[in-house]
Design an enzyme around this catalytic site. Structure first.
Site, PDB file in Angstrom:
ATOM      1  N   MET A   1      11.025   2.107  -1.992  1.00  0.00           N
ATOM      2  CA  MET A   1      11.118   3.093  -0.920  1.00  0.00           C
ATOM      3  C   MET A   1      12.398   2.878  -0.117  1.00  0.00           C
ATOM      4  SD  MET A   1       8.517   5.036  -1.315  1.00  0.00           S
ATOM      5  CE  MET A   1       8.773   6.009   0.185  1.00  0.00           C
TER       6      MET A   1
ATOM      7  N   HIS B   1       6.371  14.704  -8.746  1.00  0.00           N
ATOM      8  CA  HIS B   1       5.952  13.572  -7.925  1.00  0.00           C
ATOM      9  C   HIS B   1       4.955  14.047  -6.876  1.00  0.00           C
ATOM     10  CE1 HIS B   1       6.660   9.499  -6.247  1.00  0.00           C
ATOM     11  NE2 HIS B   1       6.474  10.075  -5.066  1.00  0.00           N
TER      12      HIS B   1
ATOM     13  N   ASP C   1       2.740  12.779  -3.613  1.00  0.00           N
ATOM     14  CA  ASP C   1       2.539  11.750  -2.593  1.00  0.00           C
ATOM     15  C   ASP C   1       1.156  11.895  -1.973  1.00  0.00           C
ATOM     16  OD1 ASP C   1       5.073  10.270  -2.447  1.00  0.00           O
ATOM     17  OD2 ASP C   1       5.926  12.212  -1.885  1.00  0.00           O
TER      18      ASP C   1
ATOM     19  N   MET D   1      -0.370   6.142  -1.289  1.00  0.00           N
ATOM     20  CA  MET D   1      -0.152   5.460  -0.005  1.00  0.00           C
ATOM     21  C   MET D   1      -1.480   5.472   0.739  1.00  0.00           C
ATOM     22  SD  MET D   1       3.552   7.143   0.860  1.00  0.00           S
ATOM     23  CE  MET D   1       3.325   8.545  -0.260  1.00  0.00           C
TER      24      MET D   1
ATOM     25  N   HIS E   1       1.968   8.787  -6.342  1.00  0.00           N
ATOM     26  CA  HIS E   1       2.251   7.648  -5.466  1.00  0.00           C
ATOM     27  C   HIS E   1       1.129   7.554  -4.436  1.00  0.00           C
ATOM     28  CE1 HIS E   1       5.113   5.983  -2.093  1.00  0.00           C
ATOM     29  NE2 HIS E   1       4.158   5.117  -2.418  1.00  0.00           N
TER      30      HIS E   1
ATOM     31  N   MET F   1      -1.476  10.462   0.780  1.00  0.00           N
ATOM     32  CA  MET F   1      -1.533   9.689   2.018  1.00  0.00           C
ATOM     33  C   MET F   1      -2.888   9.888   2.683  1.00  0.00           C
ATOM     34  SD  MET F   1       2.217  10.729   3.510  1.00  0.00           S
ATOM     35  CE  MET F   1       3.549  11.149   2.371  1.00  0.00           C
TER      36      MET F   1
ATOM     37  N   ASP G   1      12.738   6.345  -3.979  1.00  0.00           N
ATOM     38  CA  ASP G   1      12.208   7.503  -3.256  1.00  0.00           C
ATOM     39  C   ASP G   1      12.549   7.385  -1.779  1.00  0.00           C
ATOM     40  OD1 ASP G   1      10.785   9.639  -2.279  1.00  0.00           O
ATOM     41  OD2 ASP G   1       8.811   8.847  -2.773  1.00  0.00           O
TER      42      ASP G   1
ATOM     43  N   SER H   1       9.437  15.883  -5.833  1.00  0.00           N
ATOM     44  CA  SER H   1       8.292  15.626  -4.966  1.00  0.00           C
ATOM     45  C   SER H   1       7.836  16.909  -4.294  1.00  0.00           C
ATOM     46  CB  SER H   1       8.663  14.589  -3.899  1.00  0.00           C
ATOM     47  OG  SER H   1       7.617  14.490  -2.946  1.00  0.00           O
TER      48      SER H   1
END
Length: 231
Positions: free
Chosen positions: A136, A32, A34, A67, A65, A36, A174, A7
């Site tokens: 998670m 990875h 993330d 979010m 991912h 957000m 994760d 990540s």
């Protein structure tokens, strides 16, 4: 097969290209990313332009991912940018089935994500339409959090659900993954391990961070019949 997904949330963005290449040289399997939006989780991070940048840097699969609120409005942008895997949360997404179908129709692999407080039963209805379940083990939003060990039993429950309804799907975990807990996570039923701090913030560097995770997992595999059966 087991997969290590590095990540970049903990990477040094002033040297992102070098950081990703070091991770690739260290033998990680995926990168990875993330994403957000400051609404779904209390942080703001990366958008499609970071995915596009990573795609130019590496040929490794990009594991995105989301979010974010209303992820269905952004799937096309992330796939166009180079995402190979796109995972969305079950929480707060009333059109989750349609969004998973959209991800697959665009040629990417579809993942469904559960927060620590969400029961495994919440995803049963969509299991036939996914390629990955992301469990998670911290509350999403920030890297460097402590692994919530109580989630291990949920990983096992999800592993059973997957084996019964969609055995080709991957169970990814994760949150706070490190050499001290990665083997327990594998034994609980995980196939893929996302690590940020343990790789990019390792005191001896990225290569040593990835190596320490691999060694911890390999050591446990030699001792655990449960892991040997899956590996």
């Amino acid at each position: 097969m087991y997969y290590l997904s590095a990540s970049i949330l903990s990477a040094d963005f002033s040297n992102l290209s070098d950081q990703i290449r070091q991770a690739e040289d260290a033998g990680v399997d995926w990168i990875h990313i993330d994403v957000m939006d400051g609404h779904f989780v209390p942080n703001i991070t990366m958008g499609p332009f970071i995915v596009e940048t990573c795609r130019r840097i590496t040929s490794l699969p990009l594991d995105v991912h989301l979010m974010i609120e209303k992820p269905e409005n952004h799937i096309q942008s992330f796939v166009n940018a180079g995402a190979n895997w796109v995972s969305i949360h079950i929480e707060g997404n009333p059109n989750v089935h349609r969004t998973l179908q959209l991800i697959r129709s665009l040629g990417a692999k579809a993942g469904i994500v559960l927060n620590p407080g969400t029961p495994s039963q919440a995803i049963e209805a969509v299991l036939p339409f996914i390629d990955l379940v992301l469990v998670m083990t911290v509350n999403p939003g920030f890297s460097g959090q402590t692994f919530i060990s109580q989630v291990l039993s949920k990983i096992t429950s999800i592993r059973k659900l997957i084996d019964e309804s969609n055995p080709k799907a991957i169970v990814q975990v994760d949150g706070g993954i490190n050499p001290e807990n990665i083997a327990a996570v594998a034994e609980a039923g995980a196939d893929c391990f996302v690590a940020a701090t343990a790789i990019f913030k390792h005191p001896q560097g990225i290569a040593e961070g990835a190596k320490s995770l691999r060694l911890a997992l390999q050591k446990k595999m030699r001792l655990s019949p449960q892991i040997q059966e899956r590996g």
